[in-house]
Design a protein around this motif. Structure first.
Motif, PDB file in Angstrom:
ATOM      1  N   ASN A   2       0.851  -1.189   0.000  1.00 39.03           N
ATOM      2  CA  ASN A   2       0.000   0.000   0.000  1.00 39.03           C
ATOM      3  C   ASN A   2       0.884   1.236   0.000  1.00 39.03           C
ATOM      4  O   ASN A   2       1.631   1.471   0.954  1.00 39.03           O
ATOM      5  CB  ASN A   2      -0.913  -0.004   1.229  1.00 39.03           C
ATOM      6  CG  ASN A   2      -1.895  -1.149   1.196  1.00 39.03           C
ATOM      7  OD1 ASN A   2      -2.598  -1.343   0.209  1.00 39.03           O
ATOM      8  ND2 ASN A   2      -1.953  -1.933   2.273  1.00 39.03           N
ATOM      9  N   HIS A   4       1.416   5.508  -0.753  1.00 38.76           N
ATOM     10  CA  HIS A   4       0.756   6.810  -0.867  1.00 38.76           C
ATOM     11  C   HIS A   4       1.182   7.519  -2.148  1.00 38.76           C
ATOM     12  O   HIS A   4       2.264   7.280  -2.669  1.00 38.76           O
ATOM     13  CB  HIS A   4       1.088   7.706   0.337  1.00 38.76           C
ATOM     14  CG  HIS A   4       2.502   8.224   0.347  1.00 38.76           C
ATOM     15  ND1 HIS A   4       3.460   7.809   1.254  1.00 38.76           N
ATOM     16  CD2 HIS A   4       3.144   9.133  -0.445  1.00 38.76           C
ATOM     17  CE1 HIS A   4       4.600   8.435   1.026  1.00 38.76           C
ATOM     18  NE2 HIS A   4       4.434   9.250   0.003  1.00 38.76           N
ATOM     19  N   ARG A  48      -0.739  14.099   6.365  1.00 40.51           N
ATOM     20  CA  ARG A  48      -0.958  12.812   7.016  1.00 40.51           C
ATOM     21  C   ARG A  48       0.136  11.794   6.725  1.00 40.51           C
ATOM     22  O   ARG A  48       0.151  10.709   7.319  1.00 40.51           O
ATOM     23  CB  ARG A  48      -2.314  12.234   6.586  1.00 40.51           C
ATOM     24  CG  ARG A  48      -3.503  12.994   7.121  1.00 40.51           C
ATOM     25  CD  ARG A  48      -4.809  12.520   6.500  1.00 40.51           C
ATOM     26  NE  ARG A  48      -4.955  11.057   6.537  1.00 40.51           N
ATOM     27  CZ  ARG A  48      -5.867  10.388   5.840  1.00 40.51           C
ATOM     28  NH1 ARG A  48      -6.699  11.034   5.039  1.00 40.51           N
ATOM     29  NH2 ARG A  48      -5.947   9.072   5.932  1.00 40.51           N
ATOM     30  N   SER A  52       1.333   8.555   9.219  1.00 38.91           N
ATOM     31  CA  SER A  52       0.952   7.238   8.728  1.00 38.91           C
ATOM     32  C   SER A  52       2.176   6.339   8.540  1.00 38.91           C
ATOM     33  O   SER A  52       2.139   5.139   8.861  1.00 38.91           O
ATOM     34  CB  SER A  52       0.183   7.370   7.403  1.00 38.91           C
ATOM     35  OG  SER A  52      -0.260   6.121   6.940  1.00 38.91           O
ATOM     36  N   ALA A  55       3.392   5.202  11.948  1.00 32.91           N
ATOM     37  CA  ALA A  55       2.528   4.178  12.530  1.00 32.91           C
ATOM     38  C   ALA A  55       2.536   2.884  11.728  1.00 32.91           C
ATOM     39  O   ALA A  55       2.096   1.837  12.215  1.00 32.91           O
ATOM     40  CB  ALA A  55       1.098   4.709  12.632  1.00 32.91           C
ATOM     41  N   GLY A  56       3.024   2.950  10.488  1.00 29.71           N
ATOM     42  CA  GLY A  56       3.031   1.778   9.625  1.00 29.71           C
ATOM     43  C   GLY A  56       1.671   1.428   9.071  1.00 29.71           C
ATOM     44  O   GLY A  56       1.426   0.283   8.669  1.00 29.71           O
ATOM     45  N   THR A  57       0.776   2.425   9.005  1.00 29.13           N
ATOM     46  CA  THR A  57      -0.568   2.163   8.475  1.00 29.13           C
ATOM     47  C   THR A  57      -0.573   2.094   6.947  1.00 29.13           C
ATOM     48  O   THR A  57      -1.559   1.674   6.357  1.00 29.13           O
ATOM     49  CB  THR A  57      -1.572   3.219   8.967  1.00 29.13           C
ATOM     50  OG1 THR A  57      -1.045   4.533   8.720  1.00 29.13           O
ATOM     51  CG2 THR A  57      -1.822   3.070  10.460  1.00 29.13           C
ATOM     52  N   HIS A  58       0.495   2.549   6.302  1.00 26.25           N
ATOM     53  CA  HIS A  58       0.719   2.235   4.897  1.00 26.25           C
ATOM     54  C   HIS A  58       2.209   1.976   4.715  1.00 26.25           C
ATOM     55  O   HIS A  58       3.012   2.310   5.590  1.00 26.25           O
ATOM     56  CB  HIS A  58       0.177   3.324   3.959  1.00 26.25           C
ATOM     57  CG  HIS A  58       1.018   4.545   3.834  1.00 26.25           C
ATOM     58  ND1 HIS A  58       1.098   5.517   4.804  1.00 26.25           N
ATOM     59  CD2 HIS A  58       1.831   4.975   2.827  1.00 26.25           C
ATOM     60  CE1 HIS A  58       1.899   6.485   4.412  1.00 26.25           C
ATOM     61  NE2 HIS A  58       2.373   6.181   3.215  1.00 26.25           N
ATOM     62  N   ASP A  59       2.558   1.324   3.612  1.00 24.05           N
ATOM     63  CA  ASP A  59       3.929   0.838   3.458  1.00 24.05           C
ATOM     64  C   ASP A  59       4.935   1.890   3.054  1.00 24.05           C
ATOM     65  O   ASP A  59       6.106   1.819   3.430  1.00 24.05           O
ATOM     66  CB  ASP A  59       3.952  -0.306   2.435  1.00 24.05           C
ATOM     67  CG  ASP A  59       3.222  -1.536   2.948  1.00 24.05           C
ATOM     68  OD1 ASP A  59       3.637  -2.084   3.979  1.00 24.05           O
ATOM     69  OD2 ASP A  59       2.219  -1.927   2.320  1.00 24.05           O
ATOM     70  N   SER A 184       8.094   2.602   5.154  1.00 28.55           N
ATOM     71  CA  SER A 184       8.033   2.676   6.613  1.00 28.55           C
ATOM     72  C   SER A 184       8.862   1.544   7.201  1.00 28.55           C
ATOM     73  O   SER A 184       8.859   0.419   6.696  1.00 28.55           O
ATOM     74  CB  SER A 184       6.584   2.545   7.076  1.00 28.55           C
ATOM     75  OG  SER A 184       6.524   2.306   8.477  1.00 28.55           O
ATOM     76  N   LYS A 186       8.126   0.046   9.658  1.00 30.17           N
ATOM     77  CA  LYS A 186       7.156  -0.916  10.176  1.00 30.17           C
ATOM     78  C   LYS A 186       6.456  -1.696   9.058  1.00 30.17           C
ATOM     79  O   LYS A 186       5.577  -2.512   9.333  1.00 30.17           O
ATOM     80  CB  LYS A 186       6.125  -0.199  11.043  1.00 30.17           C
ATOM     81  CG  LYS A 186       6.719   0.392  12.315  1.00 30.17           C
ATOM     82  CD  LYS A 186       5.646   0.972  13.228  1.00 30.17           C
ATOM     83  CE  LYS A 186       6.261   1.502  14.518  1.00 30.17           C
ATOM     84  NZ  LYS A 186       5.238   2.064  15.435  1.00 30.17           N
ATOM     85  N   SER A 187       6.844  -1.437   7.809  1.00 29.73           N
ATOM     86  CA  SER A 187       6.248  -2.168   6.695  1.00 29.73           C
ATOM     87  C   SER A 187       6.600  -3.656   6.777  1.00 29.73           C
ATOM     88  O   SER A 187       7.708  -4.031   7.187  1.00 29.73           O
ATOM     89  CB  SER A 187       6.751  -1.606   5.355  1.00 29.73           C
ATOM     90  OG  SER A 187       6.371  -2.437   4.276  1.00 29.73           O
TER      91      SER A 187
END
Length: 231
Positions: A2, A4, A48, A52, A55-59, A184, A186-187
């Motif tokens: 994912n 952005h 954003r 994001s 937080a790792g909410t997208h890669d 990220s 966190k990805s």
């Protein structure tokens, strides 16, 4: 994966047919095609992006590389180096950095243009929500200049009818910023870094990325500005 796409034309936007498109949208599509890695693209406001990614909410996605944020991301590969500039309103001359003093300079919120400019609290920097606001204020004489990426400023000022109010030949070069594909930390897809890097290297060598740039910005803008710089 994912990824952005910055929700700001010409990097990413919805076209007249209601379809997402833009320079970065097409970059990622080309990277997906070359690498064979499935990439789900999503328009995301700049404000954003970093939260994001943290937080790792997208890669990941394409964004200016900032050393102070390297702890959040894995830098994959350089996409392109861009000049950052200050473009004055007609009638205002900028020959050196010191000439910026006293000017009301518009810049979009959160953007980093150069170490010196970003850290200089003596300058009158007006935080803009979007480039449409910049164009409106330039036309009304409420801004003395606007700062940002040279290519994006050309595109946006023309789009919103303010290009004739500025002195493109008097643009002042602040420096250079590098756009990188970044993931990220966190990805869950950090194992794909080498494959992505290999794809981007091939696309640059083959001229694919340059062709995308030319499609959106045009060949003429490259030759339209004489940039004055301290260096």
């Amino acid at each position: 994966m994912n990824m952005h796409v910055i929700d700001n034309a010409p990097m990413g936007y919805i076209d007249a047919n209601g379809q997402p498109t833009g320079v970065h949208w097409e970059y990622l599509a080309a990277i997906e095609n070359k690498s064979g890695i499935c990439i789900n693209k999503k328009l995301l406001p700049y404000s954003r992006l970093w939260a994001s990614l943290a937080a790792g909410t997208h890669d990941g996605g394409i964004i200016f590389r900032s050393p102070d944020r390297d702890y959040l991301i894995e830098a994959v590969a350089l996409i392109r180096t861009l000049q950052t500039v200050v473009i004055p309103r007609k009638g205002i001359t900028i020959n050196s950095y010191e000439d910026l003093t006293g000017l009301i300079i518009g810049k979009t919120r959160g953007t980093q243009l150069s170490d010196r400019f970003d850290a200089d609290d003596t300058l009158k920097k007006y935080r803009l929500n979007h480039y449409q606001q910049a164009a409106k204020m330039i036309r009304a004489g409420r801004l003395d200049a606007v700062a940002g990426s040279d290519a994006v400023l050309h595109y946006q000022l023309a789009k919103y009818g303010a290009i004739q109010y500025v002195d493109l030949q008097g643009s002042f070069n602040l420096g250079y910023r590098e756009q990188w594909l970044q993931l990220s930390k966190k990805s869950k897809h950090l194992d794909k870094v080498e494959a992505l890097k290999k794809a981007i290297t091939a696309l640059r060598t083959e001229g694919v990325l340059n062709a995308i740039i030319d499609k959106y910005y045009g060949l003429s803008f490259k030759e339209s500005v004489y940039l004055k710089s301290e260096t």
